[in-house]
Design a protein around this motif. Structure first.
Motif, mmCIF file in Angstrom:
data_model
loop_
_atom_site.group_PDB
_atom_site.id
_atom_site.type_symbol
_atom_site.label_atom_id
_atom_site.label_comp_id
_atom_site.label_asym_id
_atom_site.label_seq_id
_atom_site.Cartn_x
_atom_site.Cartn_y
_atom_site.Cartn_z
ATOM 1 N N LYS A 181 0.832 -1.193 0.000
ATOM 2 C CA LYS A 181 0.000 0.000 0.000
ATOM 3 C C LYS A 181 0.868 1.245 0.000
ATOM 4 C CE LYS A 181 -3.677 2.538 0.218
ATOM 5 N NZ LYS A 181 -4.500 2.727 -0.993
ATOM 6 N N ASP A 182 1.007 1.841 -1.162
ATOM 7 C CA ASP A 182 1.746 3.098 -1.301
ATOM 8 C C ASP A 182 1.159 3.839 -2.488
ATOM 9 O OD1 ASP A 182 3.532 5.122 -0.894
ATOM 10 O OD2 ASP A 182 5.251 4.082 -1.765
ATOM 11 N N PHE A 183 0.026 4.464 -2.263
ATOM 12 C CA PHE A 183 -0.774 5.041 -3.335
ATOM 13 C C PHE A 183 0.000 6.042 -4.180
ATOM 14 C CE2 PHE A 183 -3.881 8.336 -4.731
ATOM 15 C CZ PHE A 183 -4.631 7.551 -5.594
ATOM 16 N N ALA A 184 0.731 6.951 -3.534
ATOM 17 C CA ALA A 184 1.385 8.034 -4.275
ATOM 18 C C ALA A 184 2.874 8.164 -3.980
ATOM 19 C CB ALA A 184 0.686 9.367 -3.987
ATOM 20 N N GLY A 185 3.488 7.174 -3.330
ATOM 21 C CA GLY A 185 4.941 7.181 -3.264
ATOM 22 C C GLY A 185 5.591 7.618 -1.982
ATOM 23 N N SER A 186 4.962 7.447 -0.830
ATOM 24 C CA SER A 186 5.654 7.741 0.424
ATOM 25 C C SER A 186 6.974 6.988 0.498
ATOM 26 C CB SER A 186 4.787 7.335 1.622
ATOM 27 O OG SER A 186 3.777 8.272 1.871
ATOM 28 N N ALA A 187 6.935 5.711 0.111
ATOM 29 C CA ALA A 187 8.150 4.892 0.123
ATOM 30 C C ALA A 187 8.863 4.932 -1.209
ATOM 31 C CB ALA A 187 7.802 3.448 0.497
ATOM 32 N N CYS A 188 8.108 4.724 -2.296
ATOM 33 C CA CYS A 188 8.721 4.581 -3.623
ATOM 34 C C CYS A 188 9.443 5.843 -4.083
ATOM 35 C CB CYS A 188 7.652 4.196 -4.653
ATOM 36 S SG CYS A 188 6.922 2.576 -4.365
ATOM 37 N N PHE A 242 1.906 18.927 -4.543
ATOM 38 C CA PHE A 242 1.465 17.684 -3.907
ATOM 39 C C PHE A 242 0.017 17.327 -4.266
ATOM 40 C CE2 PHE A 242 5.104 17.435 -0.931
ATOM 41 C CZ PHE A 242 5.264 16.051 -0.930
ATOM 42 N N PHE A 243 -0.796 18.311 -4.598
ATOM 43 C CA PHE A 243 -2.162 17.990 -5.014
ATOM 44 C C PHE A 243 -2.155 17.232 -6.339
ATOM 45 C CE2 PHE A 243 -2.993 22.030 -2.529
ATOM 46 C CZ PHE A 243 -3.425 21.349 -1.401
ATOM 47 N N GLY A 244 -1.266 17.621 -7.239
ATOM 48 C CA GLY A 244 -1.105 16.847 -8.468
ATOM 49 C C GLY A 244 -0.439 15.515 -8.209
ATOM 50 N N PHE A 245 0.518 15.515 -7.292
ATOM 51 C CA PHE A 245 1.264 14.305 -6.951
ATOM 52 C C PHE A 245 0.328 13.222 -6.415
ATOM 53 C CE2 PHE A 245 4.535 11.800 -4.892
ATOM 54 C CZ PHE A 245 5.701 12.101 -5.580
ATOM 55 N N ASN A 246 -0.481 13.595 -5.428
ATOM 56 C CA ASN A 246 -1.353 12.625 -4.778
ATOM 57 C C ASN A 246 -2.660 12.417 -5.526
ATOM 58 O OD1 ASN A 246 0.701 12.661 -2.942
ATOM 59 N ND2 ASN A 246 -0.526 13.276 -1.190
ATOM 60 N N THR A 261 -12.300 9.763 -5.608
ATOM 61 C CA THR A 261 -10.992 9.377 -5.074
ATOM 62 C C THR A 261 -9.992 10.522 -5.183
ATOM 63 O OG1 THR A 261 -11.393 7.071 -5.687
ATOM 64 C CG2 THR A 261 -9.116 7.706 -5.255
ATOM 65 N N VAL A 262 -9.995 11.216 -6.327
ATOM 66 C CA VAL A 262 -9.088 12.351 -6.514
ATOM 67 C C VAL A 262 -9.373 13.436 -5.476
ATOM 68 C CG1 VAL A 262 -8.408 14.205 -8.084
ATOM 69 C CG2 VAL A 262 -8.719 11.891 -8.959
ATOM 70 N N ALA A 263 -10.654 13.733 -5.276
ATOM 71 C CA ALA A 263 -11.017 14.763 -4.296
ATOM 72 C C ALA A 263 -10.616 14.339 -2.886
ATOM 73 C CB ALA A 263 -12.521 15.030 -4.365
ATOM 74 N N ARG A 264 -10.868 13.077 -2.555
ATOM 75 C CA ARG A 264 -10.496 12.575 -1.228
ATOM 76 C C ARG A 264 -8.979 12.692 -1.017
ATOM 77 N NH1 ARG A 264 -12.512 9.017 2.594
ATOM 78 N NH2 ARG A 264 -14.377 8.655 1.339
ATOM 79 N N ALA A 265 -8.206 12.331 -2.044
ATOM 80 C CA ALA A 265 -6.752 12.392 -1.936
ATOM 81 C C ALA A 265 -6.281 13.819 -1.677
ATOM 82 C CB ALA A 265 -6.108 11.834 -3.201
ATOM 83 N N CYS A 266 -6.854 14.782 -2.383
ATOM 84 C CA CYS A 266 -6.431 16.178 -2.216
ATOM 85 C C CYS A 266 -6.830 16.727 -0.843
ATOM 86 C CB CYS A 266 -7.035 17.037 -3.323
ATOM 87 S SG CYS A 266 -6.358 16.706 -4.969
ATOM 88 N N VAL A 306 4.006 14.290 2.693
ATOM 89 C CA VAL A 306 4.761 13.081 2.357
ATOM 90 C C VAL A 306 4.084 11.855 2.966
ATOM 91 C CG1 VAL A 306 6.924 11.845 2.776
ATOM 92 C CG2 VAL A 306 6.978 14.227 2.014
ATOM 93 N N ALA A 307 3.701 11.946 4.236
ATOM 94 C CA ALA A 307 3.044 10.826 4.898
ATOM 95 C C ALA A 307 1.699 10.514 4.263
ATOM 96 C CB ALA A 307 2.867 11.127 6.383
ATOM 97 N N ALA A 308 1.004 11.543 3.786
ATOM 98 C CA ALA A 308 -0.306 11.342 3.161
ATOM 99 C C ALA A 308 -0.214 10.525 1.884
ATOM 100 C CB ALA A 308 -0.953 12.698 2.865
ATOM 101 N N CYS A 309 0.945 10.532 1.258
ATOM 102 C CA CYS A 309 1.090 9.827 -0.026
ATOM 103 C C CYS A 309 0.734 8.350 0.069
ATOM 104 C CB CYS A 309 2.523 9.969 -0.547
ATOM 105 S SG CYS A 309 2.994 11.626 -1.064
ATOM 106 N N THR A 310 0.984 7.724 1.198
ATOM 107 C CA THR A 310 0.727 6.293 1.312
ATOM 108 C C THR A 310 -0.741 5.951 1.124
ATOM 109 O OG1 THR A 310 2.564 6.042 2.865
ATOM 110 C CG2 THR A 310 0.958 4.259 2.783
#
Length: 480
Positions: A181-188, A242-246, A261-266, A306-310
């Protein structure tokens, strides 16, 4: 009657063809919507390169401004070429295995509908490389910088994304159906960049004068950045990016539920940032420096994102308080530990990206929808365990590959600039110019920050430092 029957059959055939045409049109429209969405979000993410450039330029002394700006520019341009040659192939090539992708080198046989995805992942690769540049600022050789950019963007990072985000990667196919589980790259992206920065700083050593010289008793010199407005402007660019990132990590907008999902992520991204900032600014004010710190606020806001990315796609808004506060405190105390260990991190890279990224990787399986807090079932604990396995594997891979490169460069004497260059400034001696038109080259080399001239820079002191360095047989000293 026959004529009527033929007319009915023709009508049914026409309706069938019309229906097929409609669905084909709908499919084309969906593809174009997804392509437009992904290219637009990637362009927003690409603007983060401007944010990194401003933050790092403001955080260094003015005598090194041109150097750090040039390196930030070259990161994106070199990464795009190396990602074209082999980065995509190792990440998502269509003939790979569970460890590495293969095929579609130089984008051969890559279908045009996948070009937006190539663009998106190239920018992520460039971001991972740019994270490192601020950590090694003011003392890193250009040859070493370009070498690590090529290796990280062309091989190290693509292999990690293959593990995590390609359908054949081993992390994407965990036990009992669990996926990393790493939706937007916290680890990657972020843990990779922070880990590479850490090993680079350790092998590189601190800037001259950054810490007290225990042998001579010479006190540490305040090596402060020269422009707080640059740092703030860069921070705002990163926050927007980060809004584009996530949000863009959803990868599409045409399917049912994509927009939600996009709105929730932002929304979750900005909430994590806010909670992180609140935690750190009050912690610093009432328990440590007693000041309202601009720098701590900026870094905490970034750590929260950064933490939110996961798991920004899978968190309820209330859970952002846990993710954000933890990320802020992780950044704050890791940054303090790094300084205590005498590791010179000019922009707190390790605290922000490793601290925030690892916290997101650990806490998300606990608080996300379906996580441990909702029901302590076997699958939820498997998710947490698999995230820990993935995080450890990513750190180990980054340390071994990039640490080997940095070590070889150090052996060859190509990792760090000579002491004379570092003290006079890279802009003058390596780029033959000054960042500000009103300054002469001599003024640029002397000026350290808005707090005054560099106390290390004087002809007598410089000669002593250089002679001491040569006498010790070290042409690139961590400390004089």
């Amino acid at each position: 009657m026959a004529n009527n029957t033929m007319t009915l059959n023709e009508a049914i055939s026409s309706l069938t063809k019309l229906n097929e045409s409609f669905y084909a049109y709908r499919e084309r429209v969906d593809v174009n919507i997804d392509a437009f969405f992904l290219v637009t979000m990637t362009t927003i993410v690409f603007l983060m390169q401007c944010g990194f450039a401003f933050i790092e330029a403001g955080s260094v002394r003015s005598k090194n401004t041109i150097d750090i700006l040039l390196k930030n520019l070259l990161t994106s341009l070199f990464t795009c070429v190396v990602y074209f040659f082999c980065g995509w192939a190792f990440a998502f090539g269509n003939k790979g295995n569970s460890f590495i992708g293969f095929g579609q080198f130089m984008m051969f046989d890559l279908e045009a509908p996948k070009y937006p995805l190539w663009f998106f992942h190239f920018v992520f690769a460039a971001t991972s490389s740019t994270i490192v540049s601020g950590a090694v600022a003011e003392r890193f050789e250009m040859v070493a910088y370009l070498a690590y950019t090529v290796l990280l963007g062309g091989f190290v990072y693509p292999v990690i994304t293959h593990w995590s985000w390609d359908s054949t990667g081993w992390l994407a196919n965990g036990p009992e159906g669990v996926k990393f589980k790493d939706f937007a790259g916290s680890a990657c992206v972020h843990v990779v960049g922070g880990t590479v920065a850490l090993i680079g700083m350790i092998l590189l050593g601190p800037r001259i004068g950054r810490f007290e010289d225990k042998k001579t008793g010479r006190p540490a010199v305040p090596l402060k950045g020269h422009s707080a407005p640059f740092v703030v402007l860069g921070a705002f660019m990163l926050l927007v990016g980060f809004f584009g990132f996530n949000g863009g990590s959803q990868g599409s907008l045409a399917r049912p539920g994509d927009g939600d999902t996009v709105a929730r992520a932002c929304v979750n991204t900005i909430l994590c940032s806010g909670w992180a900032t609140i935690a750190v600014i009050f912690c610093n004010k009432f328990f440590f420096s007693k000041n309202w710190s601009l720098l701590c606020s900026i870094n905490a806001a970034l750590a929260g994102m950064v933490a939110a990315c996961t798991g920004c796609d899978a968190l309820e808004p209330w859970a952002c308080s846990i993710v954000g506060v933890g990320a802020g405190l992780a950044y704050f105390f890791i940054a303090m530990l790094v300084e205590k260990l005498r590791i010179d991190d000019p922009v707190d890279t390790v605290g922000i990206h490793c601290g925030g990224g690892l916290w997101g990787l650990i806490i998300t399986p606990v608080v996300m929808k379906g996580g441990i807090i909702y029901g302590a079932n076997r699958f939820a604990f498997l998710q947490l365990g698999w995230n820990l396995v993935g995080g450890a594997a990513i750190i180990a891979w980054s340390l071994v590959t990039m640490g080997s490169l940095f070590f070889l460069l150090k052996l060859a004497g190509k990792l760090r600039v000579p002491a004379e260059v570092e003290l006079k400034g890279l802009d003058v001696l390596r780029h033959d110019g000054a960042a500000y038109p009103g300054e002469t080259k001599e003024e640029a080399s002397r000026r350290a920050s808005k707090f005054g001239d560099d106390p290390l820079f004087s002809s007598g002191h410089l000669n002593i430092l250089v002679q001491r360095t040569l006498k010790n047989g070290n042409h690139s000293p961590a400390e004089p």
